[in-house]
Design a protein around this motif. Structure first.
Motif, PDB file in Angstrom:
ATOM      1  N   ALA A  23      12.571   8.437  13.230  1.00 59.97           N
ATOM      2  CA  ALA A  23      11.041   8.210  12.996  1.00 59.97           C
ATOM      3  C   ALA A  23      10.077   9.181  13.194  1.00 59.97           C
ATOM      4  O   ALA A  23       9.258   9.653  12.525  1.00 59.97           O
ATOM      5  N   GLN A  24      10.178  10.038  14.229  1.00 55.38           N
ATOM      6  CA  GLN A  24       9.604  11.121  14.573  1.00 55.38           C
ATOM      7  C   GLN A  24       9.718  12.272  13.551  1.00 55.38           C
ATOM      8  O   GLN A  24       8.601  12.924  13.160  1.00 55.38           O
ATOM      9  N   GLU A  25      10.951  12.489  13.026  1.00 59.14           N
ATOM     10  CA  GLU A  25      11.035  13.558  11.914  1.00 59.14           C
ATOM     11  C   GLU A  25      10.309  13.029  10.586  1.00 59.14           C
ATOM     12  O   GLU A  25       9.573  13.875   9.955  1.00 59.14           O
ATOM     13  N   LEU A  26      10.175  11.697  10.331  1.00 60.57           N
ATOM     14  CA  LEU A  26       9.716  11.255   9.304  1.00 60.57           C
ATOM     15  C   LEU A  26       8.237  11.241   9.157  1.00 60.57           C
ATOM     16  O   LEU A  26       7.569  11.829   8.420  1.00 60.57           O
ATOM     17  N   LEU A  27       7.497  11.064  10.539  1.00 57.30           N
ATOM     18  CA  LEU A  27       6.204  11.344  10.585  1.00 57.30           C
ATOM     19  C   LEU A  27       5.863  12.925  10.532  1.00 57.30           C
ATOM     20  O   LEU A  27       4.662  13.125  10.205  1.00 57.30           O
ATOM     21  N   THR A  33       4.520  12.003   5.084  1.00 59.69           N
ATOM     22  CA  THR A  33       2.986  11.573   5.508  1.00 59.69           C
ATOM     23  C   THR A  33       2.148  11.675   4.289  1.00 59.69           C
ATOM     24  O   THR A  33       1.071  11.030   4.098  1.00 59.69           O
ATOM     25  N   GLY A  34       2.323  12.536   3.369  1.00 58.64           N
ATOM     26  CA  GLY A  34       1.468  12.580   2.171  1.00 58.64           C
ATOM     27  C   GLY A  34       1.921  11.466   1.107  1.00 58.64           C
ATOM     28  O   GLY A  34       0.722  10.906   0.770  1.00 58.64           O
ATOM     29  N   ALA A  35       2.904  10.947   1.237  1.00 60.39           N
ATOM     30  CA  ALA A  35       3.245   9.899   0.374  1.00 60.39           C
ATOM     31  C   ALA A  35       2.517   8.479   1.143  1.00 60.39           C
ATOM     32  O   ALA A  35       2.190   7.725   0.397  1.00 60.39           O
ATOM     33  N   LEU A  36       2.490   8.338   2.546  1.00 64.48           N
ATOM     34  CA  LEU A  36       2.098   7.362   3.042  1.00 64.48           C
ATOM     35  C   LEU A  36       0.340   7.370   2.969  1.00 64.48           C
ATOM     36  O   LEU A  36      -0.152   6.416   2.604  1.00 64.48           O
ATOM     37  N   SER A  37       0.189   8.495   2.952  1.00 63.93           N
ATOM     38  CA  SER A  37      -1.394   8.622   2.934  1.00 63.93           C
ATOM     39  C   SER A  37      -2.049   8.196   1.335  1.00 63.93           C
ATOM     40  O   SER A  37      -2.714   7.479   1.307  1.00 63.93           O
ATOM     41  N   ARG A  38      -1.223   8.665   0.414  1.00 66.12           N
ATOM     42  CA  ARG A  38      -1.477   8.148  -1.034  1.00 66.12           C
ATOM     43  C   ARG A  38      -1.244   6.686  -1.145  1.00 66.12           C
ATOM     44  O   ARG A  38      -2.047   6.148  -2.010  1.00 66.12           O
ATOM     45  N   ALA A  39      -0.326   6.349  -0.453  1.00 66.03           N
ATOM     46  CA  ALA A  39       0.097   4.753  -0.649  1.00 66.03           C
ATOM     47  C   ALA A  39      -1.272   3.902  -0.206  1.00 66.03           C
ATOM     48  O   ALA A  39      -1.668   2.789  -0.557  1.00 66.03           O
ATOM     49  N   PHE A  40      -1.468   4.361   1.115  1.00 66.26           N
ATOM     50  CA  PHE A  40      -2.579   3.678   1.707  1.00 66.26           C
ATOM     51  C   PHE A  40      -3.838   3.843   0.859  1.00 66.26           C
ATOM     52  O   PHE A  40      -5.025   2.831   0.693  1.00 66.26           O
TER      53      PHE A  40
END
Length: 127
Positions: A23-27, A33-40
């Protein structure tokens, strides 16, 4: 038996550590993080588009319903306050109910005045 328990605890701890590291490496991964940001951001734009579409159809959105619910709760609370105040006022008025004796006294006074007037009227006709 205690060996099984110790083994299970060790495997569980190692699994939790591995999941925590993943989880830490993914974050920390800029792609994730860019994909999560774009998803939100996409989710937010979709919600706004939905509100606009609902408004165009003259249908309330979820936020409209939530706002209406809050206002209804406020009105309900105020109405309860008014009901409580009316109950207190009614109790105070009922506390004054012994004033019914006053009405009886007034009726008696009116009756006496009627007799007096009748006596005065009969005395003036005799003269």
């Amino acid at each position: 038996m205690s060996e099984d328990k110790g083994l299970r605890e060790r495997v569980t701890r190692q699994g939790e550590e591995a999941i925590g590291k993943l989880a830490q490496e993914l974050l920390e991964n800029p792609v994730v993080t860019g994909a999560l940001s774009r998803a939100f951001e996409t989710r937010e734009r979709a919600m706004k588009a939905q509100e606009v579409a609902m408004g165009a159809l003259n249908l309330p959105s979820a936020s409209d319903l939530e706002r209406l619910t809050r206002r209804l709760r406020g009105v309900s609370q105020r109405l309860e306050g008014i009901e409580d105040a009316l109950d207190r006022l009614e109790q105070r008025v009922e506390g004054l109910a012994p004033g019914a004796g006053i009405e009886q006294r007034l009726d008696a006074i009116e009756e006496q005045l009627g007799r007096i007037e009748a006596g005065i009227g009969s005395g003036s006709t005799a003269s």
